[in-house]
Design a protein around this motif. Structure first.
Motif, PDB file in Angstrom:
ATOM      1  N   ILE A 103      37.351  48.191  24.058  1.00  0.00           N
ATOM      2  CA  ILE A 103      37.124  49.072  25.209  1.00  0.00           C
ATOM      3  C   ILE A 103      35.905  48.601  25.998  1.00  0.00           C
ATOM      4  CG2 ILE A 103      36.585  51.423  25.938  1.00  0.00           C
ATOM      5  CD1 ILE A 103      38.099  52.447  23.521  1.00  0.00           C
ATOM      6  N   VAL A 104      36.089  48.429  27.322  1.00  0.00           N
ATOM      7  CA  VAL A 104      34.980  48.071  28.201  1.00  0.00           C
ATOM      8  C   VAL A 104      34.269  49.336  28.664  1.00  0.00           C
ATOM      9  CG1 VAL A 104      34.344  46.947  30.374  1.00  0.00           C
ATOM     10  CG2 VAL A 104      36.173  45.992  28.958  1.00  0.00           C
ATOM     11  N   GLU A 105      35.038  50.295  29.185  1.00  0.00           N
ATOM     12  CA  GLU A 105      34.475  51.578  29.583  1.00  0.00           C
ATOM     13  C   GLU A 105      35.612  52.565  29.816  1.00  0.00           C
ATOM     14  OE1 GLU A 105      33.700  51.685  34.260  1.00  0.00           O
ATOM     15  OE2 GLU A 105      32.492  50.142  33.269  1.00  0.00           O
ATOM     16  N   THR A 106      35.250  53.826  30.002  1.00  0.00           N
ATOM     17  CA  THR A 106      36.222  54.881  30.307  1.00  0.00           C
ATOM     18  C   THR A 106      35.889  55.468  31.673  1.00  0.00           C
ATOM     19  OG1 THR A 106      34.883  56.576  29.224  1.00  0.00           O
ATOM     20  CG2 THR A 106      36.516  55.430  27.863  1.00  0.00           C
ATOM     21  N   GLY A 107      36.872  56.135  32.275  1.00  0.00           N
ATOM     22  CA  GLY A 107      36.610  56.710  33.589  1.00  0.00           C
ATOM     23  C   GLY A 107      37.753  57.575  34.071  1.00  0.00           C
ATOM     24  N   ILE A 108      37.646  57.997  35.337  1.00  0.00           N
ATOM     25  CA  ILE A 108      38.665  58.835  35.972  1.00  0.00           C
ATOM     26  C   ILE A 108      39.024  58.209  37.315  1.00  0.00           C
ATOM     27  CG2 ILE A 108      39.187  61.113  36.940  1.00  0.00           C
ATOM     28  CD1 ILE A 108      37.200  62.311  34.979  1.00  0.00           C
ATOM     29  N   ILE A 109      40.306  58.155  37.634  1.00  0.00           N
ATOM     30  CA  ILE A 109      40.745  57.653  38.938  1.00  0.00           C
ATOM     31  C   ILE A 109      41.624  58.711  39.603  1.00  0.00           C
ATOM     32  CG2 ILE A 109      40.687  55.224  38.263  1.00  0.00           C
ATOM     33  CD1 ILE A 109      43.797  55.435  38.126  1.00  0.00           C
ATOM     34  N   LYS A 110      41.673  58.651  40.912  1.00  0.00           N
ATOM     35  CA  LYS A 110      42.531  59.548  41.675  1.00  0.00           C
ATOM     36  C   LYS A 110      43.823  58.816  42.047  1.00  0.00           C
ATOM     37  CE  LYS A 110      38.634  62.104  43.623  1.00  0.00           C
ATOM     38  NZ  LYS A 110      37.941  62.544  44.856  1.00  0.00           N
ATOM     39  N   GLN A 111      44.870  59.592  42.275  1.00  0.00           N
ATOM     40  CA  GLN A 111      46.160  59.001  42.614  1.00  0.00           C
ATOM     41  C   GLN A 111      46.058  58.138  43.875  1.00  0.00           C
ATOM     42  OE1 GLN A 111      49.164  58.936  41.173  1.00  0.00           O
ATOM     43  NE2 GLN A 111      48.393  59.999  39.365  1.00  0.00           N
ATOM     44  N   ALA A 112      45.180  58.543  44.804  1.00  0.00           N
ATOM     45  CA  ALA A 112      45.053  57.805  46.061  1.00  0.00           C
ATOM     46  C   ALA A 112      44.479  56.407  45.856  1.00  0.00           C
ATOM     47  CB  ALA A 112      44.172  58.594  47.030  1.00  0.00           C
ATOM     48  N   GLN A 113      43.811  56.161  44.707  1.00  0.00           N
ATOM     49  CA  GLN A 113      43.214  54.850  44.448  1.00  0.00           C
ATOM     50  C   GLN A 113      44.214  53.842  43.889  1.00  0.00           C
ATOM     51  OE1 GLN A 113      39.865  56.811  42.075  1.00  0.00           O
ATOM     52  NE2 GLN A 113      38.770  55.095  43.038  1.00  0.00           N
ATOM     53  N   ILE A 114      45.375  54.332  43.474  1.00  0.00           N
ATOM     54  CA  ILE A 114      46.368  53.454  42.847  1.00  0.00           C
ATOM     55  C   ILE A 114      47.173  52.743  43.927  1.00  0.00           C
ATOM     56  CG2 ILE A 114      48.338  53.335  41.277  1.00  0.00           C
ATOM     57  CD1 ILE A 114      47.308  55.906  39.955  1.00  0.00           C
ATOM     58  N   ARG A 115      47.265  51.420  43.815  1.00  0.00           N
ATOM     59  CA  ARG A 115      48.043  50.613  44.746  1.00  0.00           C
ATOM     60  C   ARG A 115      49.133  49.869  43.965  1.00  0.00           C
ATOM     61  NH1 ARG A 115      45.590  53.378  47.589  1.00  0.00           N
ATOM     62  NH2 ARG A 115      44.107  52.863  49.274  1.00  0.00           N
TER      63      ARG A 115
ATOM     64  N   ILE B 169      44.457  49.153  40.201  1.00  0.00           N
ATOM     65  CA  ILE B 169      43.359  50.046  40.582  1.00  0.00           C
ATOM     66  C   ILE B 169      42.107  49.211  40.818  1.00  0.00           C
ATOM     67  CG2 ILE B 169      44.291  52.005  39.288  1.00  0.00           C
ATOM     68  CD1 ILE B 169      42.124  51.428  37.151  1.00  0.00           C
ATOM     69  N   PRO B 170      41.185  49.677  41.685  1.00  0.00           N
ATOM     70  CA  PRO B 170      39.933  48.931  41.903  1.00  0.00           C
ATOM     71  C   PRO B 170      38.993  49.099  40.712  1.00  0.00           C
ATOM     72  CG  PRO B 170      39.930  50.965  43.183  1.00  0.00           C
ATOM     73  CD  PRO B 170      41.297  50.858  42.565  1.00  0.00           C
ATOM     74  N   PHE B 171      38.332  47.973  40.344  1.00  0.00           N
ATOM     75  CA  PHE B 171      37.385  48.029  39.236  1.00  0.00           C
ATOM     76  C   PHE B 171      36.351  46.926  39.440  1.00  0.00           C
ATOM     77  CE2 PHE B 171      35.991  46.727  34.942  1.00  0.00           C
ATOM     78  CZ  PHE B 171      35.472  47.941  34.502  1.00  0.00           C
ATOM     79  N   ARG B 172      35.115  47.330  39.709  1.00  0.00           N
ATOM     80  CA  ARG B 172      33.988  46.398  39.862  1.00  0.00           C
ATOM     81  C   ARG B 172      34.327  45.255  40.824  1.00  0.00           C
ATOM     82  NH1 ARG B 172      31.854  45.852  33.582  1.00  0.00           N
ATOM     83  NH2 ARG B 172      31.322  48.056  33.284  1.00  0.00           N
ATOM     84  N   GLU B 173      34.619  45.600  42.046  1.00  0.00           N
ATOM     85  CA  GLU B 173      34.876  44.641  43.109  1.00  0.00           C
ATOM     86  C   GLU B 173      36.076  43.745  42.816  1.00  0.00           C
ATOM     87  OE1 GLU B 173      31.304  42.495  43.824  1.00  0.00           O
ATOM     88  OE2 GLU B 173      30.176  44.263  44.465  1.00  0.00           O
ATOM     89  N   ALA B 174      36.987  44.229  41.989  1.00  0.00           N
ATOM     90  CA  ALA B 174      38.228  43.500  41.708  1.00  0.00           C
ATOM     91  C   ALA B 174      39.332  44.527  41.495  1.00  0.00           C
ATOM     92  CB  ALA B 174      38.065  42.613  40.481  1.00  0.00           C
ATOM     93  N   HIS B 175      40.542  44.068  41.310  1.00  0.00           N
ATOM     94  CA  HIS B 175      41.657  44.956  41.010  1.00  0.00           C
ATOM     95  C   HIS B 175      42.268  44.548  39.670  1.00  0.00           C
ATOM     96  CE1 HIS B 175      41.293  46.104  45.232  1.00  0.00           C
ATOM     97  NE2 HIS B 175      42.080  47.146  44.964  1.00  0.00           N
ATOM     98  N   ILE B 176      42.556  45.548  38.844  1.00  0.00           N
ATOM     99  CA  ILE B 176      43.143  45.288  37.530  1.00  0.00           C
ATOM    100  C   ILE B 176      44.411  46.119  37.383  1.00  0.00           C
ATOM    101  CG2 ILE B 176      40.896  44.756  36.490  1.00  0.00           C
ATOM    102  CD1 ILE B 176      40.884  47.540  35.250  1.00  0.00           C
ATOM    103  N   PRO B 177      45.359  45.676  36.561  1.00  0.00           N
ATOM    104  CA  PRO B 177      46.612  46.427  36.397  1.00  0.00           C
ATOM    105  C   PRO B 177      46.391  47.756  35.676  1.00  0.00           C
ATOM    106  CG  PRO B 177      46.559  44.524  34.934  1.00  0.00           C
ATOM    107  CD  PRO B 177      45.378  44.392  35.833  1.00  0.00           C
ATOM    108  N   LEU B 178      47.180  48.761  36.057  1.00  0.00           N
ATOM    109  CA  LEU B 178      47.148  50.076  35.420  1.00  0.00           C
ATOM    110  C   LEU B 178      48.437  50.237  34.620  1.00  0.00           C
ATOM    111  CD1 LEU B 178      45.853  52.917  35.066  1.00  0.00           C
ATOM    112  CD2 LEU B 178      47.186  53.627  37.075  1.00  0.00           C
TER     113      LEU B 178
END
Length: 695
Positions: free
Chosen positions: A584-596, A604-613
């Protein structure tokens, strides 16, 4: 104590002595005049001989006795150690290890070691003759003697043949010619070898065995052969094989053998000059030592330094592995009950009960540390086989290699130790064969003749890292790309878009190899793909760092233990899961609007990059939870090497130490699940394998 217990003790002690003999022989090879090391080797051999004789393993005791005779002359300064003596003693150790393995498998420890015994006896008699020099090549050769240029013998091979004649064995020079219309040359040659190996020992062939097996020879091949069979009968048996043209079998005596070797040396000299820069020349492999003679440089694959003085009394005891497994299982049950008691104490809100449970938790935590340490084994138990392996590889490949081991005292769980040996063998063989250049190439590149392979282990956080680093040619991107395209691993368009790191990962593709020629060491495309799958199955990963011209580093990351781990417990509807904290790197919360959605993959955006959800509810088909209906979704960001991904979950329960349990044989393997654990309330929670979600 019954005989089986004595046998178990004998096997354990024999393996210890054989390991000590190998290590000290490697030390002696680098310091051949150190009589202190010879004394240690002699004592180990003497003890092993006595144990074998007591247990009734006469063949093992007899061979060890012959070794003792040689070592006794050396320690009394009546014999100087030479290369062919080292080779003979190492072959003796290999034979002893084979005998012990036969005993482990229920055999009687018997083996045909007559040729090794003959060589040892010849050394004792002072008849360990050196092959005649090229200066004597002008000796007149009888017209009747067979002539076949190129089949040269090294000192040891000549000594074996010469002493076999002295012991009454027949030494034959066999020259076989196939018919011109033979379609399956390699098959016919194999049939000849199979026929001969049933009645004797093939010492040397021309061309090399690998070339013959691949059909890379004209219609003729020849060999030296030791047997007790009648030469005329052997000749007729060879001619009975299909598509044979002629078979000439010559029985050699001391004089004719010497003349044969002289003639071969003289006629093969022009060929040697043409091929002296070839690292794969069969004759170069047979006659070149990997030792730095007279240079004072470290010898190849030297073993870790040992104190040759009197050892301190042992304060350890041998414990059967099964007993440790039972102890771990019992403690695992205790850990589950401890978690349950902590939950009950919190619910009851009874101060005395809470204090008692807290004290029990502290005691059980200390007990847990001790139990886990009992299962921890130094990686030295795996590393100690590699100095001898590297030495033999260096000699066979005509290279000079120094193996430097650091961190051998680093400890790993026994379960990991049992599984990591074979992957490390593949990685070290890869470094020796592909990484370190031939001597001529190293000199041309301005490097020392002796290549260096570092094998190191060290702790970092909750992991152990094992690194294999060489100072060789490094990984050439173009070679990997071209080989991958040729084998259909990637297309030219895909290859052009690969980064250097992604190109390096192609080495782990199944069936991939950059070797231009198949050999005993490499080239068949079996190895690195096995390494990666095995390390991944242990919860680790392997990373490659390479600089062209300077070397390559394979870094293997492994978990400290596979039995009790720290994990994050999560909820998915009514179901509970555990994710190892180390992933585990970290935990968090995302909103539906952030999902592409990008090319069908949710990101989803993560630290100036995008990673798969990744939706765990969809992967595991959880019936009572779907994150797509939630305005906000809790996520766990996981890591595999340098790659990241996010897992969408329902809710967090909290961190806890969990006991890993296998799913058993009744359930099929489930993708994304590495096992299960029992929680404090008695529920079973599946343990998620993050590696399965990141490709």
């Amino acid at each position: 104590m019954d005989m089986n217990q004595y046998l178990s003790m004998f096997i354990d002690e024999s393996n210890d002595h054989l390991q000590s003999l190998n290590e000290n022989m490697l030390q002696l090879e680098s310091s051949p005049d150190d009589l202190g090391i010879v004394q240690v080797i002699f004592r180990s051999a003497h003890t092993l001989k006595g144990m074998a004789a007591t247990m009734g393993f006469e063949d093992l005791a007899s061979l060890t006795h012959q070794m003792e005779n040689v070592l006794d002359l050396v320690r009394n300064e009546k014999l100087k150690m030479q290369d062919f003596i080292f080779d003979t003693l190492f072959k003796s150790l290999d034979a002893l290890e084979s005998m012990v393995q036969d005993i482990v498998q229920g055999g009687e420890g018997k083996a045909d070691v007559s040729s090794i015994v003959a060589s040892l006896q010849a050394i004792v008699r002072g008849e360990g003759a050196v092959a005649p020099s090229a200066e004597a090549a002008s000796t007149q050769q009888p017209d009747s003697a067979p002539v076949y240029p190129g089949i040269e013998l090294d000192e040891f091979q000549y000594s074996v043949l010469d002493q076999s004649i002295a012991e009454g064995h027949k030494v034959l020079y066999i020259q076989v010619k196939l018919r011109e219309d033979c379609q399956l040359k390699a098959v016919r040659a194999y049939m000849v070898f199979e026929l001969l190996e049933r009645s004797g020992e093939i010492v040397k062939t021309y061309p090399d065995v690998q070339e013959i097996e691949q059909g890379e020879f004209d219609q003729t091949f020849s060999l030296y052969f030791i047997t007790q069979k009648d030469p005329i009968n052997l000749e007729s048996q060879i001619l009975n094989i299909s598509e044979m043209d002629t078979a000439a079998v010559t029985n050699l005596d001391h004089e004719s053998l010497q003349q044969m070797v002289q003639q071969s040396a003289a006629t093969a000299e022009p060929v040697q000059k043409e091929n002296e820069t070839s690292s794969t020349s069969a004759d170069a492999i047979a006659t070149t030592s990997s030792k730095n003679e007279g240079s004072g440089a470290p010898s190849p694959s030297k073993a870790p330094s040992k104190n040759t003085g009197t050892a301190a009394p042992s304060r350890t005891i041998r414990v059967d592995i099964e007993r440790l497994d039972v102890l771990m299982n019992l403690f695992s049950e205790l850990l589950i009950d401890r978690v349950r008691l902590e939950q009950l104490a919190n619910e009851a809100k009874n101060q005395e009960l809470t204090d008692t449970v807290e004290h029990m938790s502290r005691v059980s935590s200390d007990l847990q540390n001790i139990v886990l340490k009992l299962r921890m084994v130094p990686v030295d138990t795996v590393f100690n086989r590699f100095p001898r392996m590297v030495r033999d590889l260096a000699k066979s490949l005509n290279k000079k290699i120094d193996l430097i081991i650091t961190g051998a005292e680093t400890e790993l769980d026994r379960t990991v130790i049992d599984e990591i040996g074979d992957p490390l063998v593949h990685l070290i063989r890869n470094s020796v064969d592909h990484g370190v250049e031939p001597i001529a190439d190293r000199v041309a590149a301005g490097k020392s003749e002796t290549g260096t392979v570092h094998l190191r282990a060290f702790h970092s956080g909750n992991h152990v890292f094992i690194e294999i680093e060489d100072d060789g040619r490094g990984i050439i991107r173009e070679n990997i790309i071209n080989s991958a395209i040729k084998k259909g691993v990637v297309t030219e368009e895909q290859a052009a878009a690969l980064s250097d790191e992604e190109a390096h990962q192609l080495l782990f593709a199944a069936g991939f190899s950059t070797a231009e020629k198949i050999s005993d060491v490499s080239g068949r495309g079996v190895g690195l793909d096995v390494v990666k799958s095995k390390i991944n199955s242990l919860g680790g990963n392997v990373t490659i760092y390479s600089t062209p011209g300077r070397g390559t580093n394979f870094s293997v990351q492994l978990p400290l233990t596979l039995s009790i781990i720290a994990a994050m417990l999560i909820k998915m509807g009514s179901e509970k899961y555990a994710i190892p904290l180390t992933s585990i790197v970290e935990t968090g919360i995302i909103k539906q609007a952030q999902i592409r959605t990008v090319h069908g993959t949710r990101m989803i955006p993560f630290r100036e990059a995008h990673i798969p959800l990744i939706s765990l509810s969809r992967v595991f088909e959880v019936p009572d939870f779907n994150e797509s209906t939630e305005e906000e979704t809790e996520i766990v960001v996981i890591r595999k090497g340098e790659r990241l991904a996010a897992l969408a979950i329902d809710d967090f329960i909290g961190q806890n130490e969990i006991v890993i349990k296998n799913l058993g044989k009744y359930l099929p393997s489930i993708q994304g699940v590495s096992g299960a654990t029992i929680l404090g309330d008695g529920q079973v929670a599946l343990i998620i394998d993050p590696n399965a979600f990141i490709k």
